[in-house]
Design a protein around this motif. Structure first.
Motif, PDB file in Angstrom:
ATOM      1  N   GLY A  43       4.413 -28.934  53.155  1.00  0.00           N
ATOM      2  CA  GLY A  43       5.482 -28.335  53.964  1.00  0.00           C
ATOM      3  C   GLY A  43       6.772 -29.122  53.890  1.00  0.00           C
ATOM      4  O   GLY A  43       6.823 -30.224  53.341  1.00  0.00           O
TER       5      GLY A  43
ATOM      6  N   CYS B 156       2.784 -28.760  59.496  1.00  0.00           N
ATOM      7  CA  CYS B 156       1.601 -29.314  60.172  1.00  0.00           C
ATOM      8  C   CYS B 156       1.946 -30.308  61.269  1.00  0.00           C
ATOM      9  O   CYS B 156       1.062 -30.732  62.011  1.00  0.00           O
TER      10      CYS B 156
ATOM     11  N   CYS C  41       0.263 -31.109  53.531  1.00  0.00           N
ATOM     12  CA  CYS C  41       0.221 -29.647  53.404  1.00  0.00           C
ATOM     13  C   CYS C  41       1.288 -29.098  52.472  1.00  0.00           C
ATOM     14  O   CYS C  41       1.307 -27.904  52.177  1.00  0.00           O
TER      15      CYS C  41
ATOM     16  N   CYS D 220       7.027 -32.849  59.635  1.00  0.00           N
ATOM     17  CA  CYS D 220       6.688 -31.714  58.780  1.00  0.00           C
ATOM     18  C   CYS D 220       6.779 -30.439  59.604  1.00  0.00           C
ATOM     19  O   CYS D 220       6.200 -30.346  60.686  1.00  0.00           O
TER      20      CYS D 220
ATOM     21  N   CYS E 169       5.828 -32.804  52.557  1.00  0.00           N
ATOM     22  CA  CYS E 169       4.643 -33.318  53.224  1.00  0.00           C
ATOM     23  C   CYS E 169       3.486 -33.494  52.225  1.00  0.00           C
ATOM     24  O   CYS E 169       3.105 -32.542  51.547  1.00  0.00           O
TER      25      CYS E 169
END
Ligand SMILES: [Zn+2]
Length: 76
Positions: A13, A44, A11, A41, A8
């Protein structure tokens, strides 16, 4: 063409295969498509929709726009 990130960009992730809900707010109405195959993700919840799927979503949105549907709710 592949625009799906493996990580991601927001973030950092993990991005995994999943489903999302697509909504389009047209001037004539609203289109809601549930169970849309997407990459999501795990951290988030940001989602990416692959090209073949977005073409299908465009077709649904176009149809609703032409028919002036006030609320179109479909499931993929
Ligand atoms: Zn994220």
């Amino acid at each position: 063409m592949n625009h799906i990130p493996s990580k991601c960009p927001i973030c950092g992730g993990k991005v995994e295969k999943g489903t999302t809900t697509f909504t389009a707010d047209l001037k004539t109405g609203v289109v809601v498509v549930r169970n849309v195959p997407a990459f999501v993700c795990t951290q988030c919840g940001e989602d990416w929709i692959d090209n073949p799927v977005s073409i299908q979503l465009e077709a649904i949105t176009d149809r609703a726009r032409k028919q002036k549907t006030q609320l179109e709710m479909v499931s993929m």
